[in-house]
Design an enzyme around this catalytic site. Structure first.
Site, PDB file in Angstrom:
ATOM      1  N   LYS A  22      23.688  -5.493  17.000  1.00 54.30           N
ATOM      2  CA  LYS A  22      22.957  -6.585  16.319  1.00 54.30           C
ATOM      3  C   LYS A  22      21.520  -6.650  16.848  1.00 54.30           C
ATOM      4  CE  LYS A  22      23.295 -10.893  17.966  1.00 54.30           C
ATOM      5  NZ  LYS A  22      22.036 -11.612  18.258  1.00 54.30           N
ATOM      6  N   ASN A  23      21.379  -6.584  18.172  1.00 51.03           N
ATOM      7  CA  ASN A  23      20.059  -6.800  18.774  1.00 51.03           C
ATOM      8  C   ASN A  23      19.142  -5.588  18.673  1.00 51.03           C
ATOM      9  OD1 ASN A  23      20.826  -9.363  19.257  1.00 51.03           O
ATOM     10  ND2 ASN A  23      21.207  -9.090  21.448  1.00 51.03           N
ATOM     11  N   CYS A 116      17.351 -23.878  20.753  1.00 48.13           N
ATOM     12  CA  CYS A 116      18.511 -22.980  20.882  1.00 48.13           C
ATOM     13  C   CYS A 116      19.382 -23.534  22.007  1.00 48.13           C
ATOM     14  CB  CYS A 116      17.977 -21.592  21.217  1.00 48.13           C
ATOM     15  SG  CYS A 116      19.274 -20.369  21.354  1.00 48.13           S
ATOM     16  N   ARG A 121      13.325 -21.138  24.674  1.00 46.70           N
ATOM     17  CA  ARG A 121      13.013 -19.775  24.209  1.00 46.70           C
ATOM     18  C   ARG A 121      11.573 -19.728  23.709  1.00 46.70           C
ATOM     19  NH1 ARG A 121      17.967 -17.010  21.402  1.00 46.70           N
ATOM     20  NH2 ARG A 121      16.891 -15.210  22.271  1.00 46.70           N
ATOM     21  N   ASP A 309      23.795 -11.876  28.049  1.00 51.28           N
ATOM     22  CA  ASP A 309      24.684 -11.988  26.881  1.00 51.28           C
ATOM     23  C   ASP A 309      26.139 -11.711  27.227  1.00 51.28           C
ATOM     24  OD1 ASP A 309      22.297 -10.665  24.468  1.00 51.28           O
ATOM     25  OD2 ASP A 309      22.482 -12.589  25.479  1.00 51.28           O
ATOM     26  N   ARG A 401      28.056 -14.498  13.723  1.00 44.89           N
ATOM     27  CA  ARG A 401      26.645 -14.069  13.780  1.00 44.89           C
ATOM     28  C   ARG A 401      26.519 -12.724  14.494  1.00 44.89           C
ATOM     29  NH1 ARG A 401      22.302 -18.554  15.288  1.00 44.89           N
ATOM     30  NH2 ARG A 401      21.105 -16.680  14.911  1.00 44.89           N
TER      31      ARG A 401
END
Ligand code: EPZ
Length: 434
Positions: A22-23, A116, A121, A309, A401
């Site tokens: 995803k990233n 967030c 952030r 993460d 997500r």
């Protein structure tokens, strides 16, 4: 809304295939805008964030077509410079549009990303990078307005209070590819996702040196062409399955995963008594060295440090490790929304400053819990897989997500997990009004 119902206690067995990252994919979608020619991205994960980014690119005027489950075609021939507030505010990664729009159109209007739950952030480093390349940056009514009549290569320092920034580095690199002259980016993030971005940009004609290091050098070019690029596997997804095997005392093979993308995570797994070995070309085998978990310490840092993460998921693992484990956040100091929910499952965790101190070894018991963000939802599911009894995880839209077909992949490993409408939750548990 949907919930997960999990019946814990089954050791995971078998093999699981990791999807694209995803990233990596989100900045790659943005990078396609640097050219007026068509690009094709392969091995793109099937996630709501990806579909969302596709929607934003469409709003910008690009034609975006999904060719199959994991392949997308982007034709950015005519695009505008302003991204829609309603869409951008919902996904922080859309800040990655700043670099490409500034480079291609010499102007960009991006709403300031919203709050967030994982913590503060800021984007000061992103904006400073644009200014170093000759752009003027203003904040008007919550919208960042960037104007760059002419861009010029320059030296950029990307180090922030908590080390490097991944999306900030992505923006600086993307903008510099079309800035005439030489740009050096010092204290650049060197996550594998940045390396993947540099590889795609190189295939589009960009001139980039120092790929994979903290010092990136770029010679600006007139324009970039389209490309076909395959997204790297998702190292965070891969490591989440390593943790799922470990927390259930299972033995699995994680396919399309590379241990060389897992950095300090491997050391922590070894300390915890988990065997994580390369098996074959691109697979990782996982099992417990002697059937039980040892306590460990993990401190999150930019790559190749322990990934923030993975902190929530590893906190769940610590609940099963005999003794005291300590997890310290150096990237997002308040990223502990999973802790109160783990306490509901009988975990013994105390938060001291930016550390979670976990007294592990006592069995977890199933309970209704509430996901607060992407990685916290994965942590609660892992805890449910190891808990005695039934766990109901609510608000799993957070999970969708960033994890492709999570329950299907876990079911294939023997886990008792199912995705149900929220109405199926036992009334005694129904806390949806909470
Ligand atoms: C990327 O976000 C990831 N997202 C995040 O993954 C990940 O947690 C994060 O890197 C850290 O590894 C994507 O790549 C799309 P940051 P990014 O906000 O680059 C400070 C997930 O779960 N900082 O830059 O946006 C900031 O305060 C998500 O998949 C500044 O000080 O991370 C933080 O401490 C969550 N100024 C650190 O840098 C800036 O201008 C990194 O945060 C920018 C950041």
């Amino acid at each position: 809304m949907e919930v997960f119902r999990i019946k814990g206690g089954t050791p995971l067995r078998g093999s699981v295939k990791v999807s694209g990252s995803k990233n990596a994919a989100l900045p790659l979608f943005a990078a396609a805008l640097l050219s007026s020619e068509e690009s094709v991205l392969e091995n793109v994960p099937n996630l709501s964030d990806i579909r969302f980014m596709a929607e934003i690119l469409t709003e910008l005027g690009a034609s975006v077509e999904r060719l199959d489950q994991t392949t997308w075609k982007i034709n950015p021939r005519s695009i505008v410079h302003y991204a829609p507030y309603e869409l951008v505010r919902k996904m922080r990664a859309s800040v990655c549009l700043l670099g490409p729009l500034t480079a291609r159109l010499r102007r960009a209007e991006i709403p300031m990303p919203g709050g967030c739950v994982i913590g503060n952030r800021p984007i000061d480093l992103h904006l400073r990078a644009m200014e170093r390349l000759g752009a003027t940056v203003e904040l008007k009514a919550g919208v960042i307005q960037v104007e760059a009549n002419s861009l010029k290569g320059n030296s950029i320092f990307m180090g922030g209070r908590h080390g490097s920034t991944v999306t900030g580095t992505a923006n600086a690199i993307m903008a510099a590819t079309l800035a005439p002259g030489r740009t050096t980016i010092d204290s650049a993030a060197c996550e594998p996702e940045i390396t993947d971005l540099c590889r795609m940009l190189t295939s589009m004609g960009a001139k980039i040196g120092g790929i994979g290091s903290h010092m990136i050098e770029i010679e600006g070019v007139e324009s970039l062409g389209g490309c076909r690029h395959r997204v790297i596997p998702d190292r965070i997804e891969a490591a989440t399955y390593v943790l799922a095997a470990a927390i259930t005392n299972g033995k699995i093979l994680v396919e399309q995963a590379k241990t060389d993308h897992l950095g300090a995570f491997l050391n922590v797994m070894s300390d915890a008594g988990i065997n994580v070995e390369n098996s074959g070309k691109n697979d990782i085998s996982v099992d417990l060295r002697n059937g039980s978990l040892n306590s460990f310490e993990a401190i999150t840092l930019p790559y190749p440090g322990f990934p923030t993460d993975l902190q929530a998921q590893t906190c769940a693992l610590a609940c099963k490790a005999n003794g005291l484990s300590i997890l310290t956040e150096r990237v997002y100091p308040s990223r502990f929304m999973h802790v109160p929910e783990l306490l509901r499952m009988g975990a013994e965790i105390s938060l001291e400053g930016t550390s979670a101190i976990v007294r592990g070894g006592k069995p977890l018991t199933g309970a209704p819990v509430m996901a607060s963000d992407l990685r916290a939802s994965a942590a609660l599911i892992l805890a449910g897989l190891a808990a005695e009894g039934e766990t109901w995880v609510q608000r799993i839209y957070h999970l969708d997500r960033g994890y492709d077909s999570f329950e299907k992949k876990l079911q294939a490993l023997g886990a008792e997990v199912e995705r149900l409408p929220e109405s199926e939750m036992p009334k005694a548990f129904d806390t949806s009004s909470a």
